[in-house]
Design a protein around this motif. Sequence first.
Motif, short mmCIF file in Angstrom:
data_model
loop_
_atom_site.label_atom_id
_atom_site.label_comp_id
_atom_site.label_asym_id
_atom_site.label_seq_id
_atom_site.Cartn_x
_atom_site.Cartn_y
_atom_site.Cartn_z
N GLU A 118 3.69 10.78 0.45
CA GLU A 118 3.14 9.58 1.08
C GLU A 118 2.10 8.96 0.16
O GLU A 118 1.63 9.60 -0.78
N LEU A 119 1.75 7.72 0.45
CA LEU A 119 0.72 7.03 -0.31
C LEU A 119 -0.64 7.64 0.03
O LEU A 119 -0.84 8.16 1.13
N PRO A 120 -1.59 7.55 -0.91
CA PRO A 120 -2.94 8.06 -0.61
C PRO A 120 -3.54 7.34 0.60
O PRO A 120 -3.24 6.16 0.84
N PRO A 121 -4.39 8.00 1.35
CA PRO A 121 -5.02 7.36 2.51
C PRO A 121 -5.79 6.10 2.11
O PRO A 121 -6.46 6.07 1.08
N GLY A 122 -5.64 5.06 2.91
CA GLY A 122 -6.33 3.80 2.64
C GLY A 122 -5.69 2.96 1.55
O GLY A 122 -6.26 1.98 1.10
N ARG A 123 -4.51 3.34 1.08
CA ARG A 123 -3.82 2.63 -0.01
C ARG A 123 -2.49 2.08 0.47
O ARG A 123 -1.48 2.16 -0.23
N SER A 124 -2.46 1.45 1.63
CA SER A 124 -1.21 0.98 2.22
C SER A 124 -0.54 -0.16 1.44
O SER A 124 0.66 -0.35 1.54
N SER A 125 -1.32 -0.91 0.66
CA SER A 125 -0.70 -2.00 -0.12
C SER A 125 -0.43 -1.60 -1.57
O SER A 125 -0.04 -2.43 -2.38
N LEU A 126 -0.62 -0.32 -1.88
CA LEU A 126 -0.32 0.18 -3.21
C LEU A 126 1.19 0.17 -3.43
O LEU A 126 1.96 0.63 -2.59
N CYS A 127 1.61 -0.38 -4.54
CA CYS A 127 3.02 -0.36 -4.92
C CYS A 127 3.16 0.73 -5.99
O CYS A 127 3.04 0.47 -7.19
#
Length: 181
Positions: A118-127
């Motif tokens: 999963e993406l790192p916490p707080g990085r929901s718009s990270l591509c």
Amino acid sequence: MSRPMNRRQDNHKISRELFVLTYGALVAQLCKDYEKDEDVNKYLDRMGYDIGIRLIEDFLARSAMRKCRSYSETVDVIAQVAFKMYLGITPSVSCSNTTENEFFLMLDNNPLVDFVEELPPGRSSLCYCNLLCGVIRGALEMVHLAAEVTFVQDRLKGDDVTEIGITFPKRLEVKKHKRNK
């Protein structure tokens, strides 16, 4: 003394795993260095672009490809030859419009996320895999094809599939050369 026949394949797999782990460490460091996901995404795209403008020479030399005559042929080569050659996968291709300048690559298996759940916490718009977009854009630009390349869907963001969109802003002009007599 003879070498086992599958030794080269083992080295390729080790190299791929090392690349994937190193890439993950790079993205993690960028997340520490930049507060905004947009900055990380831009950095990954730019890094991929720099790789793409250098990788195209290797690709053309190793694949002995001839000039593509259409955007669909170009995207098919990217999917069936380039992705297979460098990442060991073959994405499926679809065209979304009648002008045949917008395409999608669907990756059933994305090797860059082999060790990422999963993406790192707080990085929901990270591509996370934005490097791939830059590589494609840079390589296409080196063969004089401007393209916009973006992630449309990403499994790391909860989508069903990982999908890369490639849009060619200009209609491809096929030039006919006159024969000299």
